[in-house]
Design a protein around this motif. Structure first.
Motif, PDB file in Angstrom:
ATOM      1  N   TRP A  28      -5.066  -2.820  -0.203  1.00  0.00           N
ATOM      2  CA  TRP A  28      -3.700  -3.342  -0.059  1.00  0.00           C
ATOM      3  C   TRP A  28      -3.233  -3.299   1.391  1.00  0.00           C
ATOM      4  N   ARG A  61       7.841  -5.441  -8.249  1.00  0.00           N
ATOM      5  CA  ARG A  61       6.702  -5.156  -7.380  1.00  0.00           C
ATOM      6  C   ARG A  61       5.375  -5.420  -8.099  1.00  0.00           C
ATOM      7  N   TRP A 106       0.816  -1.216   0.000  1.00  0.00           N
ATOM      8  CA  TRP A 106       0.000   0.000   0.000  1.00  0.00           C
ATOM      9  C   TRP A 106       0.856   1.276   0.000  1.00  0.00           C
ATOM     10  N   GLN A 107       2.165   1.110  -0.075  1.00  0.00           N
ATOM     11  CA  GLN A 107       3.030   2.293  -0.041  1.00  0.00           C
ATOM     12  C   GLN A 107       3.312   2.812  -1.461  1.00  0.00           C
ATOM     13  N   HIS A 108       3.514   4.127  -1.539  1.00  0.00           N
ATOM     14  CA  HIS A 108       3.944   4.765  -2.799  1.00  0.00           C
ATOM     15  C   HIS A 108       3.026   4.414  -3.970  1.00  0.00           C
ATOM     16  N   MET A 109       1.717   4.405  -3.727  1.00  0.00           N
ATOM     17  CA  MET A 109       0.783   4.065  -4.809  1.00  0.00           C
ATOM     18  C   MET A 109       0.411   5.275  -5.660  1.00  0.00           C
ATOM     19  N   SER A 110       0.422   6.444  -5.052  1.00  0.00           N
ATOM     20  CA  SER A 110      -0.048   7.649  -5.737  1.00  0.00           C
ATOM     21  C   SER A 110       0.918   8.100  -6.831  1.00  0.00           C
ATOM     22  N   TYR A 111       0.379   8.835  -7.804  1.00  0.00           N
ATOM     23  CA  TYR A 111       1.231   9.496  -8.791  1.00  0.00           C
ATOM     24  C   TYR A 111       2.163  10.507  -8.114  1.00  0.00           C
ATOM     25  N   GLY A 169       1.971   5.006  -8.812  1.00  0.00           N
ATOM     26  CA  GLY A 169       3.348   5.411  -8.557  1.00  0.00           C
ATOM     27  C   GLY A 169       4.397   4.434  -9.087  1.00  0.00           C
ATOM     28  N   LYS A 204       8.294   5.282  -8.336  1.00  0.00           N
ATOM     29  CA  LYS A 204       8.528   5.579  -6.910  1.00  0.00           C
ATOM     30  C   LYS A 204       9.422   4.510  -6.285  1.00  0.00           C
ATOM     31  N   ASP A 248      -6.029  10.095  -9.552  1.00  0.00           N
ATOM     32  CA  ASP A 248      -5.085   9.396  -8.669  1.00  0.00           C
ATOM     33  C   ASP A 248      -5.846   8.291  -7.920  1.00  0.00           C
TER      34      ASP A 248
END
Lengths: 440, 440
Positions: free
Chosen positions: B93, B309, A107-112, B274, A304, B85
């Motif tokens: 997640w 990933r 769930w980390q660094h998912m955003s643009y 991301g 990311k 986004d």
């Protein structure tokens, strides 16, 4: 007995496969095509077996790997030093162990977005900090008063720079020049889309057209390792300084580079080519904004995950330099890489001297502020020249199953080839051994 | 007492800062500029505080986040639903926990190369396997007889497709068309470098020129969610099918898509924007080779870290679908995302009905082979129309501090706006609440 029979068949099969492999490569290599990266895909098919073998040996130790010599099976294997894949550095990062391991949760660094308070909204703030820090530690570039832009390797940033520096409504595409021998990808990258904004115009030394132009200054230079300055020097020019190799394992760091637009990459500094992370240091805000816009339009930002990883790797580089010797027994990254490069250049020069067919450039020694010693540049590529009456050095070496990139790709004589100095130990050692025994 | 004074000053300061923030946004928004991605950077500066607040609330629970309402401080906060986004998916997640955690060591994936036996030498073999698997599990695309090409998001693959499909030595740039309303980035991405190979030629429905052309077919469509087919239908055309949204949370999966060139991305399927990972399924070998060459020239491959990933995330999506209910208590990804989208569309339609100022499209229900149920499409974007005499819906909503992207960016009337349906719960809930109370 069945076991021995089986071993023999395997061996025969292997020799047969290798021979087929070589013939395929030779056939593929004769297909003419411009540009380096075309070249990259051109050679890859025939080299599958060899590359895969190299790859499978990557996790074994150096000593085990170097036992793989050409004497085995009586067949010379193909040595591919055409690309500059920096696999040499894997050894160091294996020694470092878990210090550069990254753990990224689902769930980390998912955003643009990385940081909307920064004009480069896709740049991870921690990466920006480590970029500033590594330049401060090494002393190779001024970061004050610069905008940092992350890119998918410095290749993307090179294209972003062309986009940003081209006049928007010029009557014709702006000329892009670089002193020969120049990086073999510049022409094909520049002209690939037949842009109306910019156009490759060749060797900067013979460039005489009036009006705006963009000059690419690669220092130390790829392919020949020389320290460079701009050569055109007209008022309407803008400069892109590609400093991918301005690190202490390759060249003495004489002063912090202080140009308008500078490009760097982890590929050649730490060896993490697969990350595809580069960065630009840009003085002018409007130029920076246009470069960022290019990356938005091109790939909507930069991975990311690789930024997170590059942050950790650059941090380790700085930590290892600042706490050299005391960093839990791990050597400084630049001391390691300097040492390996020095050893390789020594071996290469010995091989060149013993063959008497080849020559490599001599470089003036200079004081390195970072390592606090005087040394001669020891570039990431050897710019090898075939002497005597060998006109096509690339073909000549290919005849000895050594793949290197010929001078014509760099805008100069085919008497030259560029040879990667950054491959794994077994490949490099085999190369110098074979080079030293080549006779006319 | 000093403590209370301090709290009051903080609060006043916050209100002041928010008001300044809003005025800055309004000022910035009036600067006219073409293209969506320009738009993206155009709005970002003013929204810093708001975005950072959203971001800081992301790790808190939904219920805690929804207590952040506009009633606090008596000031309406700006709701930014301009970009797509896909932060909505973070919840899922988080629930999945460590199953999608990746651990990458410092010495892994350093090389430029992933698999030199594949024409797409920078594609990680495990990612290719999971791409094939997820399409088989979902049944949304044929992968047999296709070359898989990984890209830095589907944006890069879109540009690679234009490069690959353009006639090499045509007398003029090939026309690129798409039926309006079309994805707002297509025109600026196509024309950004003034390429001599291709040129944006607008709405496919009014395109009548003879000769070769490229038609972009986005299905379901961004922005309006409709299922699409090509509309030009001439013999010299080539098609790019952008299937970013052809997943069961957005639209019924009626059959596996079976086109010449299809684009997908993790951004909209799993929400990992991301990562910048997309993939193309390409039937023609020569087209695939040219796309790969473009990516070589553009970024020399694609981040290995994000590929590693993406492999793990796509595997989890397939695992959760194949073992629905029994996958250690974790719900199927598509059941979760379908359910959230269904709930959001229900809330949106209720809000639209209660305001009587807006309308949203009605979609015909269809049978989804994957979910084995009949449902109406529930797109990733709401294609909202301002009724009555509101001519500029984007400005009208901006007056209510809702940021959405106006119809003109998509080649149609400004009576329409595109609103992201994929933002975090607190933002989406505030949006429907505010929408339902807007009066003329």
């Amino acid at each position: 007995m069945p076991k021995i029979t089986s071993v023999f068949s395997m061996r025969h099969f292997f020799v047969l496969s290798l021979a087929l492999n070589v013939s395929l490569i030779l056939r593929t290599m004769y297909e003419t095509e411009q540009g380096l990266l075309c070249y990259l895909s051109k050679t890859q098919k025939g080299q599958t077996t060899q590359r895969m073998r190299l790859s499978s040996s990557s996790s074994s130790s150096t000593s085990a790997a170097t036992t793989l010599t050409e004497a085995q099976d009586g067949v010379e294997r193909v040595i591919n030093l055409d690309q500059g894949d920096p696999t040499m550095y894997e050894h160091y990062w294996q020694q470092v162990g878990e210090k550069t391991t990254v753990v990224i949760r689902g769930w980390q660094h998912m955003s643009y977005f990385s940081d909307v308070s920064n004009i480069c909204w896709f740049l991870e703030p921690e990466l920006a900090k480590e970029i500033v820090r590594v330049h401060r530690v090494v002393g190779n570039a001024v970061t004050e008063g610069r905008h940092i832009i992350v890119g998918t390797g410095s290749s993307q940033l090179f294209l972003a720079a062309l986009f940003a520096l081209s006049p928007r409504d010029g009557p014709e595409p702006v000329s892009v020049v670089s002193q020969a021998p120049f990086y073999s990808s510049y022409p094909s990258m520049t002209d690939c889309l037949k842009s109306g904004l910019y156009k490759w115009a060749g060797d900067a030394q013979s460039y005489s057209k009036e009006g705006p132009y963009i000059e690419l200054v690669t220092s130390p230079n790829n392919p020949d390792g020389n320290v460079r300055r701009s050569v055109v020097n007209r008022s309407e020019g803008t400069l892109v300084h590609d400093l991918a190799y301005y690190w202490p394992q390759y060249t003495p760091i004489s002063s912090p580079a202080d140009h308008e637009l500078m490009l760097f990459t982890v590929s050649k500094s730490t060896g993490h080519a697969g990350m595809r992370i580069g960065w630009a240091l840009v003085k002018d805000l409007e130029v920076a904004k246009r470069m960022i816009k290019f990356i938005e339009l091109n790939t909507i930002g930069v991975s990311k995950d690789s930024q997170v990883r590059a942050t950790k790797v650059l941090k380790a580089v700085s930590d290892s330099s600042e706490h050299a010797g005391s960093w839990e027994g791990v050597e400084s990254f630049f001391k390691f890489s300097y040492r390996v490069m020095a050893e390789r250049w020594k071996l290469l020069r010995e091989a060149v001297n013993s063959s008497r067919i080849f020559s490599v450039p001599e470089y003036p020694p200079a004081h390195c502020n970072f390592l606090n010693r005087v040394f001669e540049p020891q570039p990431a590529f050897a710019w090898l020249k075939c002497e005597r009456d060998i006109d096509d050095c690339e073909s000549f070496l290919r005849g000895h199953k050594i793949l290197a990139r010929g001078g014509k790709h760099f805008g100069v004589s085919p008497k030259y080839v560029r040879v990667s100095m950054l491959d794994r130990d077994n490949n490099f050692n085999l190369f110098v051994k074979r080079l030293s025994t080549i006779l006319l």
